[in-house]
Design a protein around this motif. Structure first.
Motif, PDB file in Angstrom:
ATOM      1  N   MET A  73      -9.849   7.548  -4.865  1.00 27.14           N
ATOM      2  CA  MET A  73      -8.612   6.903  -4.434  1.00 27.14           C
ATOM      3  C   MET A  73      -8.659   5.436  -4.865  1.00 27.14           C
ATOM      4  N   GLY A  74      -7.589   4.960  -5.477  1.00 25.31           N
ATOM      5  CA  GLY A  74      -7.537   3.596  -5.964  1.00 25.31           C
ATOM      6  C   GLY A  74      -7.186   2.586  -4.894  1.00 25.31           C
ATOM      7  N   ARG A  75      -7.373   1.347  -5.235  1.00 23.52           N
ATOM      8  CA  ARG A  75      -7.052   0.258  -4.316  1.00 23.52           C
ATOM      9  C   ARG A  75      -5.542   0.046  -4.280  1.00 23.52           C
ATOM     10  N   LYS A  76      -5.067  -0.449  -3.146  1.00 29.50           N
ATOM     11  CA  LYS A  76      -3.659  -0.758  -2.939  1.00 29.50           C
ATOM     12  C   LYS A  76      -3.541  -2.252  -2.626  1.00 29.50           C
ATOM     13  N   PHE A  77      -2.310  -2.771  -2.754  1.00 29.75           N
ATOM     14  CA  PHE A  77      -2.102  -4.159  -2.355  1.00 29.75           C
ATOM     15  C   PHE A  77      -0.731  -4.356  -1.737  1.00 29.75           C
ATOM     16  N   MET A  78      -0.647  -5.430  -0.972  1.00 30.36           N
ATOM     17  CA  MET A  78       0.603  -5.893  -0.372  1.00 30.36           C
ATOM     18  C   MET A  78       0.629  -7.404  -0.584  1.00 30.36           C
ATOM     19  N   ASP A  79       1.741  -7.907  -1.090  1.00 35.77           N
ATOM     20  CA  ASP A  79       1.879  -9.336  -1.381  1.00 35.77           C
ATOM     21  C   ASP A  79       3.019  -9.892  -0.538  1.00 35.77           C
ATOM     22  N   CYS A  80       2.708 -10.780   0.375  1.00 33.93           N
ATOM     23  CA  CYS A  80       3.721 -11.340   1.279  1.00 33.93           C
ATOM     24  C   CYS A  80       4.814 -12.095   0.512  1.00 33.93           C
ATOM     25  N   ARG A  81       4.495 -12.578  -0.670  1.00 30.93           N
ATOM     26  CA  ARG A  81       5.497 -13.315  -1.453  1.00 30.93           C
ATOM     27  C   ARG A  81       6.652 -12.423  -1.868  1.00 30.93           C
ATOM     28  N   GLU A  82       6.451 -11.092  -1.826  1.00 31.72           N
ATOM     29  CA  GLU A  82       7.507 -10.153  -2.208  1.00 31.72           C
ATOM     30  C   GLU A  82       8.387  -9.751  -1.028  1.00 31.72           C
ATOM     31  N   MET A  83       8.082 -10.256   0.157  1.00 36.31           N
ATOM     32  CA  MET A  83       8.850  -9.936   1.362  1.00 36.31           C
ATOM     33  C   MET A  83       9.692 -11.141   1.773  1.00 36.31           C
ATOM     34  N   PRO A  84      10.875 -10.904   2.304  1.00 36.53           N
ATOM     35  CA  PRO A  84      11.672 -12.030   2.790  1.00 36.53           C
ATOM     36  C   PRO A  84      10.929 -12.724   3.931  1.00 36.53           C
TER      37      PRO A  84
ATOM     38  N   LEU B 290       0.244 -14.750   1.415  1.00 39.27           N
ATOM     39  CA  LEU B 290      -0.911 -13.879   1.611  1.00 39.27           C
ATOM     40  C   LEU B 290      -0.844 -12.652   0.705  1.00 39.27           C
ATOM     41  N   TYR B 291      -1.973 -12.311   0.107  1.00 36.68           N
ATOM     42  CA  TYR B 291      -2.130 -11.133  -0.744  1.00 36.68           C
ATOM     43  C   TYR B 291      -3.271 -10.323  -0.137  1.00 36.68           C
ATOM     44  N   ILE B 292      -3.008  -9.064   0.184  1.00 37.39           N
ATOM     45  CA  ILE B 292      -4.006  -8.205   0.816  1.00 37.39           C
ATOM     46  C   ILE B 292      -4.271  -7.037  -0.117  1.00 37.39           C
ATOM     47  N   SER B 293      -5.541  -6.754  -0.404  1.00 33.36           N
ATOM     48  CA  SER B 293      -5.858  -5.594  -1.239  1.00 33.36           C
ATOM     49  C   SER B 293      -7.076  -4.879  -0.683  1.00 33.36           C
ATOM     50  N   GLY B 294      -7.139  -3.592  -0.965  1.00 33.04           N
ATOM     51  CA  GLY B 294      -8.253  -2.775  -0.517  1.00 33.04           C
ATOM     52  C   GLY B 294      -7.839  -1.324  -0.463  1.00 33.04           C
ATOM     53  N   GLU B 295      -8.607  -0.518   0.266  1.00 43.90           N
ATOM     54  CA  GLU B 295      -8.243   0.884   0.465  1.00 43.90           C
ATOM     55  C   GLU B 295      -6.974   0.939   1.301  1.00 43.90           C
TER      56      GLU B 295
END
Length: 64
Positions: free
Chosen positions: A1-12, A19-24
């Motif tokens: 299973m690959g890593r995923k990310f969420m980037d707060c800059r892409e949210m209103p 903040l940039y969060i990455s991991g499982e």
């Protein structure tokens, strides 16, 4: 299973959070939900976590 990310800059956001969060996947969902609740005032519910899960993106690894 690959890593995923969420980037707060892409949210209103009024705070222009960077903040940039990455991991499982489960790690990112948990961290993003906790961050959204503590910093942005969202309620950390199972429904909110599922919404986060739908917004995750695959992290692309670039060969060196």
């Amino acid at each position: 299973m690959g890593r995923k990310f969420m980037d707060c800059r892409e949210m209103p956001s009024e705070s222009n959070c960077s903040l940039y969060i990455s991991g499982e996947e489960e790690e990112v969902v948990r961290a993003a939900a906790e961050h959204a609740a503590s910093v942005h005032g969202h309620e950390d519910t199972p429904e909110f976590r599922e919404q986060i899960r739908t917004q995750l993106k695959d992290e692309v690894t670039v060969p060196a």
